[in-house]
Scaffold this motif. Structure first.
Motif, short mmCIF file in Angstrom:
data_model
loop_
_atom_site.label_atom_id
_atom_site.label_comp_id
_atom_site.label_asym_id
_atom_site.label_seq_id
_atom_site.Cartn_x
_atom_site.Cartn_y
_atom_site.Cartn_z
N GLY A 142 22.03 -2.76 -5.54
CA GLY A 142 21.13 -3.00 -4.44
C GLY A 142 20.59 -1.82 -3.72
N LYS A 143 21.13 -0.39 -4.32
CA LYS A 143 20.84 0.75 -3.55
C LYS A 143 19.52 1.27 -3.95
N TRP A 144 18.96 0.94 -5.06
CA TRP A 144 17.86 1.46 -5.59
C TRP A 144 16.95 0.66 -6.36
N LEU A 145 15.58 0.67 -6.28
CA LEU A 145 14.48 0.01 -7.17
C LEU A 145 13.98 1.03 -7.77
N ALA A 146 13.90 0.77 -9.19
CA ALA A 146 13.26 1.47 -10.03
C ALA A 146 11.73 0.95 -10.50
N ILE A 147 10.71 1.98 -10.47
CA ILE A 147 9.48 1.57 -10.67
C ILE A 147 8.74 2.38 -11.63
N ALA A 199 0.68 -1.14 0.04
CA ALA A 199 -0.13 0.02 0.06
C ALA A 199 0.73 1.26 -0.18
N LYS A 200 2.01 1.17 0.38
CA LYS A 200 3.00 2.28 0.36
C LYS A 200 2.99 2.97 -1.06
N LEU A 201 3.27 1.98 -2.11
CA LEU A 201 3.29 2.44 -3.49
C LEU A 201 2.45 1.95 -4.27
N LYS A 202 1.17 2.23 -3.84
CA LYS A 202 0.04 1.82 -4.42
C LYS A 202 -0.07 2.47 -5.91
N GLY A 203 -0.52 1.65 -6.85
CA GLY A 203 -0.42 2.22 -8.48
C GLY A 203 0.89 2.20 -9.08
N PHE A 204 1.85 1.72 -8.43
CA PHE A 204 3.21 1.59 -9.23
C PHE A 204 3.39 0.31 -9.71
N VAL A 205 4.24 0.18 -10.76
CA VAL A 205 4.22 -1.21 -11.42
C VAL A 205 5.63 -1.48 -11.78
N ALA A 206 5.81 -2.63 -12.24
CA ALA A 206 7.21 -3.08 -12.97
C ALA A 206 8.56 -2.50 -12.26
N PRO A 207 8.72 -3.30 -10.98
CA PRO A 207 10.03 -3.18 -10.13
C PRO A 207 11.18 -3.66 -10.86
N ALA A 208 12.39 -2.81 -10.83
CA ALA A 208 13.73 -3.60 -11.29
C ALA A 208 14.64 -2.90 -10.24
N TRP A 209 15.57 -3.95 -9.84
CA TRP A 209 16.86 -3.68 -8.97
C TRP A 209 17.96 -3.12 -9.69
N SER A 210 18.65 -2.23 -8.86
CA SER A 210 19.89 -1.64 -9.62
C SER A 210 20.91 -2.56 -8.98
N PRO A 211 22.21 -2.99 -9.85
CA PRO A 211 22.99 -3.88 -9.50
C PRO A 211 23.61 -3.59 -8.29
N ILE A 235 9.02 7.30 -14.70
CA ILE A 235 10.10 6.58 -14.17
C ILE A 235 10.57 7.16 -12.63
N TYR A 236 10.51 6.20 -11.70
CA TYR A 236 10.86 6.73 -10.27
C TYR A 236 11.87 5.62 -9.58
N LEU A 237 12.58 6.10 -8.56
CA LEU A 237 13.44 5.55 -7.81
C LEU A 237 12.90 5.48 -6.52
N THR A 238 12.84 4.34 -5.62
CA THR A 238 12.58 4.06 -4.35
C THR A 238 13.74 3.41 -3.73
N THR A 239 13.94 3.22 -2.49
CA THR A 239 15.05 2.84 -1.58
C THR A 239 14.28 1.36 -1.28
N PRO A 240 15.45 0.31 -0.72
CA PRO A 240 14.92 -1.03 -0.58
C PRO A 240 13.48 -1.03 0.52
N ASP A 241 13.67 0.10 1.27
CA ASP A 241 12.49 0.13 2.33
C ASP A 241 11.36 0.77 1.93
N LEU A 242 11.22 1.25 0.71
CA LEU A 242 10.14 2.03 -0.07
C LEU A 242 9.68 3.26 0.76
N SER A 243 10.60 3.76 1.61
CA SER A 243 10.53 5.05 2.27
C SER A 243 10.69 6.14 1.52
N LYS A 244 11.57 6.09 0.49
CA LYS A 244 11.72 7.55 -0.40
C LYS A 244 11.46 7.06 -1.77
N LEU A 245 11.05 8.38 -2.22
CA LEU A 245 10.51 8.57 -3.96
C LEU A 245 11.31 9.38 -4.67
#
Length: 338
Positions: A248-253, A234-246, A263-273
Motif C-alpha cells: 500500500g505504499k506505492w501506486l505504479a502508473i 489533474a495532479k497527474l494528468k496524462g498518466f494511465v493504468a494505476p496499480a497498487w503495491s501489496p 513507468i513511475y511510482l507515486t504515493t497514495p496522496d499523489l504528492s510525489k513522483l
C-alpha cells in the motif's frame, strides 16, 4: 450510428497534446528499503492465451487456450486461479444501409492452474455475460473482484460507451457499481485498482475527449462530487493504468506518450513522483497496469514490442524476461509458489 471504440484509443492520441511536463527523480535506497531477488510466478498473455512463467522468464506454461484473451490479468490470493478478459466484436448495419457501427465487447473469466498442470488448457469459468466487463483485479483478501464495465456495451444502437467501476464476488455474483448517478455522467472512471485498505485508484475520462488523469479515493467515497474528482485527477494528468503495491505504499502508473514514456511510482496522496523505467529512444511502454511482486520491491510490465520486463522500484536491475512478441499484460502472483 457512428462507430465507436474504447476511449483509451481516443485518449492515447489526444493525450499527446494535453499531457503536462513531468520531471521525476528515482526512488532512493532509503525510501525503497532492502531489495532482494525477484521470485514467484508471473502470468501474461501470449498468442491470445493465458500463460505463466517464473520471475526470470523460465518455466513458461500455457494455462488457458482461450484464443482471445485481452487485457489485465489478476491472480487470486491462493495462487491457483487467474481472472482474465476475453474480447469480441459487435457490429450492425441499419435498415437504411447508412447507419451502423462496430465496437469491442468483453467479459471476465477465470482460468485454473491445476487444470493446466494435468494438460487441460480448455477449461475456464465465465464470471460475466454482459459483454461490457473487463480488466479484473482480485482483492487482497480474495473476497471481491474489482473491474470496470461499459454499461452501454449490449445496446445495439449505443452512440458511445459509459464506463463505470464495479465489483463482484469471485463466483460472478453480488454485482455492485460505485456511481449511482452513472446514467447522467459524461465523466467516466476506468482502469481501477484497489489497495488492501480500500483505496481505489482509477483513470478519469472526461466527455470521451481528453483524459482527466489519475485519482485516488477511499472505497466509501466513490460517490464524491465529480468536480472534486476532476481536481484530484489533474495532479497527474496524462498518466494511465494505476496499480497498487501489496504493502500500500506505492501506486505504479504509466506515462505512454511518445515524448517521455515510462513507468513511475507515486504515493497514495499523489504528492510525489518517482521514475522507475524509461524505455530506449523510439520504444514505449504499453498502456497497461504494471504489477508488483509480493514484497512490493519489483515491477513487471510490457513494452510496445510485446516483451515482458521486470525492474526493481529504484529503477535498477531492469531485465527483459521474454523476447519481443513474447508477452503482454504481465501480472505477478501474490502467493508464494508451491
Amino acid at each position: 450510428m457512428a462507430s465507436f471504440r474504447t476511449a483509451r484509443v481516443i485518449l492515447s492520441l489526444i493525450g499527446l497534446l494535453t499531457i503536462s511536463s513531468v520531471s521525476a527523480q528515482k526512488l532512493t535506497p532509503a525510501l525503497a528499503g532492502t531489495i532482494g531477488q525477484p521470485s514467484g510466478r508471473i502470468a501474461f498473455i501470449k498468442e491470445k492465451g493465458v500463460w505463466i512463467m517464473n520471475a526470470d522468464g523460465t518455466g513458461q506454461m500455457k494455462v488457458c487456450d482461450a484464443t482471445n484473451a485481452d487485457g489485465r490479468l489478476s491472480w487470486a490470493p491462493d495462487g491457483n486461479r487467474i481472472a482474465f478478459t476475453r474480447s469480441g466484436t459487435a457490429s450492425f448495419q441499419g435498415p437504411d444501409g447508412g447507419s451502423g457501427g462496430t465496437h469491442k465487447i468483453y467479459d471476465i473469466f477465470v482460468a485454473f492452474i491445476d487444470s493446466a498442470k494435468v494438460g487441460n488448457t480448455f477449461f475456464w469459468n465465465m464470471l460475466t455475460s454482459d459483454v461490457g466487463s473487463r480488466d479484473p483485479e482480485w482483492s487482497a483478501d480474495g473476497s471481491t473482484i474489482l473491474f470496470w464495465k461499459d454499461m452501454n456495451a449490449n445496446y445495439i444502437n449505443a452512440t458511445g460507451p459509459n464506463y463505470q467501476v464495479c465489483t463482484m464476488t469471485p463466483d460472478g455474483k453480488n454485482f455492485q457499481m460505485f456511481r449511482k448517478d452513472w446514467q447522467n455522467m459524461s465523466e467516466f472512471l476506468t482502469y481501477p485498482s484497489m489497495s488492501a485498505t480500500g483505496l481505489i485508484a482509477f483513470e478519469m475520462i472526461i466527455d470521451l475527449k481528453r483524459q482527466g488523469g489519475i485519482a485516488v479515493l477511499p472505497k466509501t467515497d466513490m460517490m464524491a462530487p465529480l468536480a472534486d474528482i476532476k481536481a484530484k485527477a489533474a495532479k497527474l494528468k496524462g498518466f494511465v493504468a494505476p496499480a497498487w503495491s501489496p504493502d500500500g505504499k506505492w501506486l505504479a502508473i504509466v506515462r505512454n506518450d511518445i515524448s517521455k514514456p515510462g513507468i513511475y511510482l507515486t504515493t497514495p496522496d499523489l504528492s510525489k513522483l518517482y521514475l522507475v523505467y524509461e524505455p530506449a529512444a523510439g520504444a514505449s511502454v504499453r498502456a497497461e497496469a504494471p504489477s508488483f511482486s509480493p514484497d512490493s520491491k519489483w515491477l513487471t510490465f510490457a513494452t510496445s514490442d510485446e516483451a515482458v520486463w521486470i525492474c526493481d522500484i529504484t529503477g535498477n536491475q531492469a531485465k527483459r524476461i521474454t523476447s519481443p512478441g513474447g508477452g503482454k499484460t504481465p501480472a505477478w502472483s501474490k502467493a508464494i509458489k508451491k
